[in-house]
Scaffold this motif. Structure first.
Motif, short mmCIF file in Angstrom:
data_model
loop_
_atom_site.label_atom_id
_atom_site.label_comp_id
_atom_site.label_asym_id
_atom_site.label_seq_id
_atom_site.Cartn_x
_atom_site.Cartn_y
_atom_site.Cartn_z
N GLU A 1 4.37 6.45 3.99
CA GLU A 1 4.17 6.49 2.58
C GLU A 1 4.11 4.83 2.16
N GLN A 2 3.60 4.89 0.45
CA GLN A 2 2.91 4.01 0.69
C GLN A 2 4.73 3.33 -0.20
N ARG A 3 5.12 1.86 -0.04
CA ARG A 3 6.30 1.38 -0.39
C ARG A 3 6.51 1.17 -2.15
N ASP A 4 7.58 1.52 -2.61
CA ASP A 4 6.98 0.56 -3.52
C ASP A 4 6.52 -0.47 -4.22
N HIS A 5 6.00 -0.48 -4.89
CA HIS A 5 5.59 -2.14 -5.91
C HIS A 5 5.33 -2.82 -4.71
N GLU A 6 4.08 -1.94 -3.77
CA GLU A 6 3.13 -2.47 -2.65
C GLU A 6 1.91 -1.59 -2.16
N GLN B 1 -1.42 -4.31 0.48
CA GLN B 1 -0.68 -4.69 1.68
C GLN B 1 0.01 -3.25 2.70
N PHE B 2 -0.07 -2.01 2.10
CA PHE B 2 0.21 -0.94 2.58
C PHE B 2 -0.89 -0.32 4.23
N ARG C 1 0.01 -3.06 6.34
CA ARG C 1 1.71 -3.17 7.08
C ARG C 1 1.43 -1.88 8.01
#
Length: 214
Positions: A142-147, A151-152, A155
Motif C-alpha cells: 500500500e501507499q505510505r503516509d506522506h508518499e 514515489q510509491f 518504490r
C-alpha cells in the motif's frame, strides 16, 4: 495481406551495410563456436528499456530474458512450462554465466497495473496473474503516509528488483553457483526520461548512480 514492417526492413538494411561489415567476423565466430556470454540480464519487455542499448554491448555479450516487470518467479519444479526458469537453468548450468543482472525501470506498465489494481484486460487476466508473483501470500502493498503516487510507484518498481533477486536464490543451481563464488547477482534500475542507470548496493540496500560507480 499485411506486409512485414517497412521500418524493420530499412533498419536491417542499415545494419547490413553499416554495422555488419565491422562485426562480420564476430558473427562468424559465434556461429561456429557458439555463445559464451558472461552476463545474463533479466529485464522488462518495455520497448524503452533495451539491455543491449543501455549497456552498449555487441553480439554474444549478453544472455537476455525479458518479461512483464522483470520478475523472477520462485523455484517451482512442477509439471508446467516456466519460461524464465528455463532461461535461468540454461544460463547458469549450460552457459555458466558469471553475473545475473535484474534490470528494473521507471514508468513500468506492469508495476503501474499492479499498483492501480486495474481491471483485467482479458478473461484470462495473464498480466494480473503474472504480477501476483510479486507479492508473498498475505503480504500487503500500500501507499505510505506522506508518499506521493510517483514515489510509491518508484518504490514498488525498485522493490520488484529486490523480490526478483530474492526469488533467484530459491533456485538450487543459482544458490550453489553464488555460494561457491562462481556467480554473482546484481540489481539495477533505469530512469527512462534521463537515461540514468542506478546500481544496487546490496550492503546499503540502496540504488546508487552508476556514473559514480565506475
Amino acid at each position: 495481406m499485411m506486409t512485414f514492417p517497412k521500418h524493420l526492413l530499412e533498419g536491417y538494411q542499415a545494419f547490413a551495410t553499416q554495422r555488419l561489415p565491422t562485426e562480420q567476423s564476430r558473427y562468424r565466430e559465434l556461429s561456429v563456436k557458439g555463445q559464451f556470454p558472461e552476463v545474463m540480464v533479466i529485464g522488462c519487455c518495455d520497448s524503452r528499456v533495451s539491455p543491449e542499448v543501455i549497456f552498449d554491448v555487441g553480439p554474444g555479450e549478453l544472455f537476455v530474458v525479458r518479461n512483464i516487470a522483470n520478475l523472477v518467479p520462485v523455484y517451482q519444479p512442477d509439471g508446467n512450462a516456466h519460461g524464465v526458469s528455463a532461461a535461468l537453468e540454461y544460463a547458469v548450468t549450460v552457459l555458466k554465466v558469471k553475473h545475473i543482472v535484474v534490470l528494473g525501470h521507471a514508468q513500468c506498465g506492469g508495476i503501474r497495473a499492479f499498483v492501480d489494481k486495474i481491471e483485467p484486460l482479458t478473461p484470462g487476466d495473464f498480466i494480473g496473474k503474472w504480477m501476483q508473483m510479486f507479492i508473498k501470500p498475505g503480504e500487503v502493498v500500500e501507499q505510505r503516509d506522506h508518499e506521493s503516487m510517483a514515489q510509491f510507484v518508484e518504490r514498488i518498481e525498485k522493490a520488484a528488483v529486490f523480490r526478483s533477486l530474492e526469488n533467484l536464490m530459491t533456485f538450487p543451481f543459482v544458490q550453489k553457483a553464488v555460494e561457491s563464488g562462481q556467480m554473482q547477482t546484481h540489481g539495477a534500475y533505469f530512469g527512462v526520461a534521463e537515461g540514468s542507470l542506478f546500481v544496487l548496493d546490496k550492503a546499503a540496500k540502496e540504488f546508487r548512480n552508476a556514473r559514480g560507480v565506475v
